[in-house]
Design an enzyme around this catalytic site. Structure first.
Site, PDB file in Angstrom:
ATOM      1  N   THR A 106      12.233  28.861  -1.589  1.00  0.00           N
ATOM      2  CA  THR A 106      12.129  29.875  -0.546  1.00  0.00           C
ATOM      3  C   THR A 106      11.641  29.288   0.774  1.00  0.00           C
ATOM      4  OG1 THR A 106      11.651  31.493  -2.249  1.00  0.00           O
ATOM      5  CG2 THR A 106      11.061  32.105  -0.013  1.00  0.00           C
ATOM      6  N   THR A 182       8.458  27.586  -5.593  1.00  0.00           N
ATOM      7  CA  THR A 182       7.161  27.739  -6.266  1.00  0.00           C
ATOM      8  C   THR A 182       7.288  27.824  -7.786  1.00  0.00           C
ATOM      9  OG1 THR A 182       7.278  30.128  -5.982  1.00  0.00           O
ATOM     10  CG2 THR A 182       6.063  28.892  -4.310  1.00  0.00           C
ATOM     11  N   ASP A 183       8.456  28.273  -8.260  1.00  0.00           N
ATOM     12  CA  ASP A 183       8.548  28.578  -9.701  1.00  0.00           C
ATOM     13  C   ASP A 183       8.205  27.389 -10.590  1.00  0.00           C
ATOM     14  OD1 ASP A 183       9.375  30.987  -8.768  1.00  0.00           O
ATOM     15  OD2 ASP A 183      11.429  30.861  -9.520  1.00  0.00           O
ATOM     16  N   LYS A 261       1.438  28.082 -11.714  1.00  0.00           N
ATOM     17  CA  LYS A 261       1.824  29.347 -11.077  1.00  0.00           C
ATOM     18  C   LYS A 261       1.443  30.462 -12.041  1.00  0.00           C
ATOM     19  CE  LYS A 261       5.497  31.843  -8.767  1.00  0.00           C
ATOM     20  NZ  LYS A 261       6.834  31.884  -8.203  1.00  0.00           N
TER      21      LYS A 261
END
Ligand code: ASP
Length: 460
Positions: A106, A182-183, A261
């Site tokens: 993102t 980020t995942d 995360k």
């Protein structure tokens, strides 16, 4: 691929070509149930190959499945320009050199509302255009290594990123920032912590939970924090830099092997597990929360070891798991298995014969805990003792994903299970620690109830 078909592949591309329609064509698309009128939009590099996306006259975007298209008539062409204004990144010889390596996610994209297209925003000029504060911190150079959402990262990209880091360090940069989805940022942070050893400069991974076009985006602040860390911090380790609290107060620096995360949508999604974070970072300062980190050095010595064995798996145990899960890994010649076990590190008895087979075949089997916090302890219950007899090795307090990465890295270096064990159980980058700090679990995971209660009396 030609700009005229930007992002299109497979059936969607073939259908556009069949009717001589291109990106920016003003079209009528006929399908069995009706007609759509609008402009064909470019697609992102990672988009699926089945849909043609058009912006309707109403302003909405729709994806139309290519196989259902009966006819397309082209009425004209309306090209939209959607580039972020490029400004030349100013060069200041007094400021440190930082390199931003982009892998995607993102943070690398910005949705253009006019066209609905997701566009990369990664050249120094584009970044400077959208976050001018970066020029106050350093001289930023950028390079797009990959443009993928992070579930698509794999050994090829990990190795490529590790090599790029080595190259940049040798070239003399004072810090490295890695833009990443980020995942799976914590997976990549873990493998880079193993593949890049003894770094003289900070290696800071950064992402954003919300793209930069959204008012609540964390992209700009995370970028500023990570670039500041790369340019100025004394911490020469692989770290993750993301929002600390849910509000825009400060960022946290997490050690690459102790981070995870933990929330699918909060901006403050990354937490240090089993320890406390390395430091707090704001636009003004970097405040270490601990002092046992590797310090920045001026030399350019770094060891890049990109070994990786891909036939390794994580098995997340659940009650009633059947042995065929383990059997299939054994039959498919996997060389390593990381189990995320219940409690102190347990699985049910029906798995034992399959684990015995794994042991006989020389497969390295390591135990980690689903609880994430705490250590594997296989001496407490009979289950643990039985499993150790079956060759399952307790993985201390390595997080399951970290143990997976380390096992892949260790097996990439040697076939000898004893050597693998030695590599696995020797801490390299904080993945195994001697103890958890007594305050780590409470303070950084939602506060201390007594303090919260006290504060709530004064809070309006
Ligand atoms: N799905 C995205 C990724 O991990 C999410 C993000 O970038 O935050 O690539």
């Amino acid at each position: 691929m030609s700009e005229n078909y930007r992002g299109y592949r497979g059936p969607a591309l073939a259908t556009l070509q069949e009717y001589s329609a291109q990106v920016w064509s003003d079209v009528e698309i006929h399908i069995g149930t009706g007609t759509f009128t609008g402009i064909v939009l470019p697609r992102s590099e990672t988009a699926d190959p089945h849909h043609i996306v058009i912006k309707l006259r109403s302003g909405y975007n729709v994806g139309i499945e290519a196989t259902g298209v009966e006819k397309i008539t082209v009425q004209g062409r309306k090209e939209a320009h959607y580039k972020i204004p490029e400004k030349e990144f100013p060069f200041d010889p007094a400021k440190p050199r930082v390199k931003l390596l982009g892998t995607g996610g993102t943070i690398a994209s910005r949705l253009d509302y006019r066209t609905g297209a997701v566009i990369p925003a990664f050249s120094p000029g584009e970044l400077y255009g959208s976050v001018p504060e970066l020029a106050d911190i350093c001289n930023l150079e950028t390079e797009k290594l990959y443009g993928v959402f992070s579930e698509n990262m794999g050994p090829e990209q990990w190795v490529g990123t590790a090599r790029a880091i080595g190259r940049e360090i040798e070239k003399g940069v004072q810090g490295i920032v890695i833009g990443h989805g980020t995942d799976t940022m914590h997976h990549t942070a873990a493998i880079l912590s193993f593949m890049v050893q003894n770094t003289p400069v900070p290696i800071v991974m950064v992402g954003s939970q919300r793209s930069s076009d959204r008012p609540s985006s964390d992209a700009a602040l995370n970028l500023m924090h990570s670039v500041k860390t790369a340019a100025e911090s004394d911490i020469a380790e692989t770290m993750v830099c993301m929002f600390g609290p849910t509000s825009d107060v400060y960022g946290l620096l997490h050690r690459g092997t102790r981070v995870r995360k933990m929330h699918s949508s909060y901006r403050s999604t990354f937490r240090t597990i089993g320890d406390i974070p390395l430091a707090m970072v704001s636009r003004e300062s970097i405040r270490p929360l601990r002092h046992d980190y590797h310090h920045r050095r001026q030399d350019r010595n770094v060891t890049i070891n990109t070994a990786f064995e891909e036939r390794v798996s994580i098995v997340y145990y659940y009650p009633n798991m059947k042995p065929d899960i383990i059997e299939s890994l054994v039959d498919n010649n996997y060389r390593g298995i990381v189990i995320a076990g219940t409690g102190l590190g347990h699985v049910n008895k029906p798995l034992y014969p399959a684990l015995r087979r794994a042991q006989q075949k020389g497969i390295a089997v390591y135990m980690t805990v689903q609880t994430l916090w705490g250590y594997v302890q296989m001496y407490v219950y009979d289950t643990g003792r039985d499993m150790m007899e079956l060759g399952v090795i307790p993985g201390a307090n390595m997080l399951p994903e970290v143990a997976y990465m380390k096992l892949g890295w260790a097996l990439g270096q040697t076939k000898d299970v004893l050597k693998v064990r030695e590599i696995m159980m020797t801490p390299v980058a904080g993945e195994i620690t001697e103890r958890e700090p007594s305050n780590g679990y409470l303070i950084f995971q939602g506060g201390i109830p007594e303090v919260e209660e006290f504060i709530s009396r004064y809070r309006r």
